[in-house]
Design a protein around this motif. Structure first.
Motif, PDB file in Angstrom:
ATOM      1  N   GLY A 121      67.392  31.249  17.181  1.00 54.05           N
ATOM      2  CA  GLY A 121      66.702  31.541  18.437  1.00 54.05           C
ATOM      3  C   GLY A 121      65.328  32.119  18.198  1.00 54.05           C
ATOM      4  N   ARG A 122      64.502  31.970  19.222  1.00 52.27           N
ATOM      5  CA  ARG A 122      63.159  32.559  19.212  1.00 52.27           C
ATOM      6  C   ARG A 122      62.973  33.273  20.551  1.00 52.27           C
ATOM      7  N   ILE A 123      62.763  34.589  20.494  1.00 52.80           N
ATOM      8  CA  ILE A 123      62.490  35.363  21.711  1.00 52.80           C
ATOM      9  C   ILE A 123      61.068  35.910  21.581  1.00 52.80           C
ATOM     10  N   ILE A 124      60.235  35.573  22.543  1.00 50.47           N
ATOM     11  CA  ILE A 124      58.844  36.028  22.522  1.00 50.47           C
ATOM     12  C   ILE A 124      58.578  36.784  23.819  1.00 50.47           C
ATOM     13  N   ASN A 125      58.241  38.046  23.685  1.00 53.45           N
ATOM     14  CA  ASN A 125      58.007  38.905  24.851  1.00 53.45           C
ATOM     15  C   ASN A 125      56.510  39.085  25.064  1.00 53.45           C
ATOM     16  N   MET A 126      56.044  38.709  26.241  1.00 52.59           N
ATOM     17  CA  MET A 126      54.628  38.895  26.554  1.00 52.59           C
ATOM     18  C   MET A 126      54.432  40.332  27.019  1.00 52.59           C
ATOM     19  N   VAL A 127      53.666  41.080  26.233  1.00 55.31           N
ATOM     20  CA  VAL A 127      53.392  42.465  26.622  1.00 55.31           C
ATOM     21  C   VAL A 127      51.916  42.547  27.007  1.00 55.31           C
ATOM     22  N   SER A 128      51.174  43.501  26.519  1.00 57.38           N
ATOM     23  CA  SER A 128      49.787  43.655  26.944  1.00 57.38           C
ATOM     24  C   SER A 128      49.136  44.731  26.094  1.00 57.38           C
ATOM     25  N   VAL A 129      47.807  44.668  26.009  1.00 56.92           N
ATOM     26  CA  VAL A 129      47.082  45.774  25.378  1.00 56.92           C
ATOM     27  C   VAL A 129      47.443  47.091  26.087  1.00 56.92           C
ATOM     28  N   SER A 130      47.768  47.023  27.382  1.00 53.08           N
ATOM     29  CA  SER A 130      48.156  48.228  28.141  1.00 53.08           C
ATOM     30  C   SER A 130      49.416  48.873  27.572  1.00 53.08           C
ATOM     31  N   VAL A 189      53.843  39.548  22.041  1.00 57.31           N
ATOM     32  CA  VAL A 189      52.435  39.140  22.018  1.00 57.31           C
ATOM     33  C   VAL A 189      51.701  40.001  23.043  1.00 57.31           C
ATOM     34  N   ALA A 190      50.633  40.656  22.604  1.00 51.74           N
ATOM     35  CA  ALA A 190      49.929  41.621  23.463  1.00 51.74           C
ATOM     36  C   ALA A 190      48.503  41.148  23.743  1.00 51.74           C
ATOM     37  N   PRO A 191      48.315  40.398  24.838  1.00 54.41           N
ATOM     38  CA  PRO A 191      46.962  39.948  25.164  1.00 54.41           C
ATOM     39  C   PRO A 191      46.096  41.081  25.699  1.00 54.41           C
ATOM     40  N   GLY A 192      44.798  40.935  25.479  1.00 53.08           N
ATOM     41  CA  GLY A 192      43.817  41.813  26.112  1.00 53.08           C
ATOM     42  C   GLY A 192      43.347  41.164  27.401  1.00 53.08           C
ATOM     43  N   PHE A 193      42.041  41.121  27.616  1.00 55.26           N
ATOM     44  CA  PHE A 193      41.495  40.507  28.837  1.00 55.26           C
ATOM     45  C   PHE A 193      41.478  38.983  28.680  1.00 55.26           C
ATOM     46  N   LYS A 224      58.121  27.609  11.737  1.00 49.81           N
ATOM     47  CA  LYS A 224      57.136  28.122  10.770  1.00 49.81           C
ATOM     48  C   LYS A 224      57.087  29.655  10.756  1.00 49.81           C
ATOM     49  N   SER A 225      57.549  30.274  11.844  1.00 51.41           N
ATOM     50  CA  SER A 225      57.406  31.737  11.972  1.00 51.41           C
ATOM     51  C   SER A 225      58.685  32.485  11.595  1.00 51.41           C
ATOM     52  N   SER A 226      59.553  31.841  10.832  1.00 51.17           N
ATOM     53  CA  SER A 226      60.903  32.396  10.640  1.00 51.17           C
ATOM     54  C   SER A 226      60.955  33.726   9.880  1.00 51.17           C
ATOM     55  N   TYR A 227      59.872  34.102   9.191  1.00 51.22           N
ATOM     56  CA  TYR A 227      59.883  35.377   8.459  1.00 51.22           C
ATOM     57  C   TYR A 227      59.090  36.457   9.207  1.00 51.22           C
ATOM     58  N   ILE A 228      58.731  36.166  10.443  1.00 49.72           N
ATOM     59  CA  ILE A 228      58.020  37.144  11.281  1.00 49.72           C
ATOM     60  C   ILE A 228      58.975  37.599  12.379  1.00 49.72           C
ATOM     61  N   THR A 229      59.353  38.871  12.371  1.00 51.44           N
ATOM     62  CA  THR A 229      60.189  39.373  13.459  1.00 51.44           C
ATOM     63  C   THR A 229      59.954  40.869  13.652  1.00 51.44           C
ATOM     64  N   GLY A 230      60.145  41.323  14.881  1.00 52.02           N
ATOM     65  CA  GLY A 230      59.919  42.726  15.205  1.00 52.02           C
ATOM     66  C   GLY A 230      58.443  43.089  15.281  1.00 52.02           C
ATOM     67  N   GLU A 231      57.584  42.074  15.358  1.00 53.77           N
ATOM     68  CA  GLU A 231      56.140  42.326  15.343  1.00 53.77           C
ATOM     69  C   GLU A 231      55.542  42.342  16.744  1.00 53.77           C
ATOM     70  N   VAL A 232      54.457  43.090  16.873  1.00 52.93           N
ATOM     71  CA  VAL A 232      53.636  43.048  18.087  1.00 52.93           C
ATOM     72  C   VAL A 232      52.289  42.504  17.642  1.00 52.93           C
ATOM     73  N   ILE A 233      51.954  41.316  18.106  1.00 51.72           N
ATOM     74  CA  ILE A 233      50.710  40.676  17.673  1.00 51.72           C
ATOM     75  C   ILE A 233      49.679  40.794  18.788  1.00 51.72           C
ATOM     76  N   ASN A 234      48.592  41.501  18.463  1.00 48.51           N
ATOM     77  CA  ASN A 234      47.526  41.706  19.439  1.00 48.51           C
ATOM     78  C   ASN A 234      46.604  40.497  19.468  1.00 48.51           C
ATOM     79  N   ILE A 235      46.222  40.080  20.667  1.00 43.53           N
ATOM     80  CA  ILE A 235      45.257  38.984  20.809  1.00 43.53           C
ATOM     81  C   ILE A 235      44.263  39.414  21.889  1.00 43.53           C
ATOM     82  N   ASN A 236      43.221  40.118  21.436  1.00 41.91           N
ATOM     83  CA  ASN A 236      42.373  40.820  22.402  1.00 41.91           C
ATOM     84  C   ASN A 236      40.881  40.860  22.043  1.00 41.91           C
ATOM     85  N   GLY A 237      40.452  39.998  21.115  1.00 39.38           N
ATOM     86  CA  GLY A 237      39.032  39.946  20.781  1.00 39.38           C
ATOM     87  C   GLY A 237      38.508  41.189  20.093  1.00 39.38           C
ATOM     88  N   GLY A 238      39.430  41.989  19.513  1.00 37.87           N
ATOM     89  CA  GLY A 238      39.020  43.163  18.739  1.00 37.87           C
ATOM     90  C   GLY A 238      38.899  44.445  19.549  1.00 37.87           C
TER      91      GLY A 238
END
Length: 243
Positions: free
Chosen positions: A134-143, A182-186, A226-240
């Protein structure tokens, strides 16, 4: 039939994710929506134009009974099908300073983002565990990572999901289920349409808002093998703006 369910999939980032999964994978795309059926049907049309299959599924993630009924009905009607990918994307904002925040604005944001995560994920995780994938991806936020003034409710909900992501990832990893956030910014979307982009982009090192498609690319990778060794991570995507 192997499927990917995207909650809040009818518009904005959710729509971009549905389209990207349709493009990059063989998953049958389940597009969840709450009230905007027209937008969900438009997303479905675009998924089909990309040469993939999909369907729309209506429920309010905050309503546990509605989630259970909708998913049980779908599972009964699609014997042998499995939801391998779950993208918890549905969320709402009710911004305002905490000192003046009505209880309703607190509870509705928490119910949609946090209890919505529980309602949908808890219902589907047994099947993922018995399927051993399984793959569970939670959309969070810079907030939810840094906290944003005027969004104490949204920051609380998303911050809680960050912690839940890290805990759940450890519980299910042995069954080849990954759980990431996954934590998007603006990002240019309905949710940011009211913001003053000209003013805000000065705070962003890359000097622009992100695009929903850029977030979708990251989600699509996390949904893949391809992402099978990545888990428990919060990946920021916010332009720095924050990492």
């Amino acid at each position: 039939m192997k499927c990917a369910l995207v909650t809040g999939g009818s518009r904005g980032i959710g729509k971009a994710i549905c389209k990207k999964l349709a493009e990059d994978s063989d998953y049958h795309i389940l597009i969840n929506y709450n009230s905007n059926k027209e937008a969900a049907l438009d997303t479905l049309k675009q998924v089909e134009e990309l040469g993939n299959t999909g369907e729309i599924i209506q429920f309010d993630v905050a309503n546990a009974d509605a989630v259970k009924n909708a998913l049980d009905t779908w599972i009964d009607a699609n014997e042998g099908s499995i939801i391998e990918v779950l993208v918890n994307n549905a969320g709402i904002t009710k911004d305002g300073l905490f000192m003046w925040m009505p209880a309703e604005d607190w509870h509705s944001v928490i119910n949609t983002s946090l209890n919505g995560f529980y309602n949908v994920t808890n219902h589907l995780i047994q099947k993922m565990l018995s399927n051993r994938y399984g793959r569970i991806i939670n959309m969070v936020s810079v907030s939810g990572v840094k906290g944003t003034p005027g969004q104490t409710n949204y920051s609380a909900a998303k911050g809680a999901i960050v912690a839940a992501t890290k805990a759940l990832a450890q519980e299910v990893a042995k069954r080849k289920i990954t759980v990431n956030a996954v934590a998007p910014g603006f990002i240019n979307s309905d949710m940011t349409a009211e913001l003053d982009e000209k003013e805000l982009k000065r705070m962003i090192p890359v000097n622009r808002f992100g695009e929903a498609e850029e977030v979708a690319d990251l989600v699509s990778f996390l949904a893949s093998k391809k992402s099978s060794y990545i888990t428990g991570e919060v990946i920021n995507i916010n332009g720095g703006i924050y990492s």
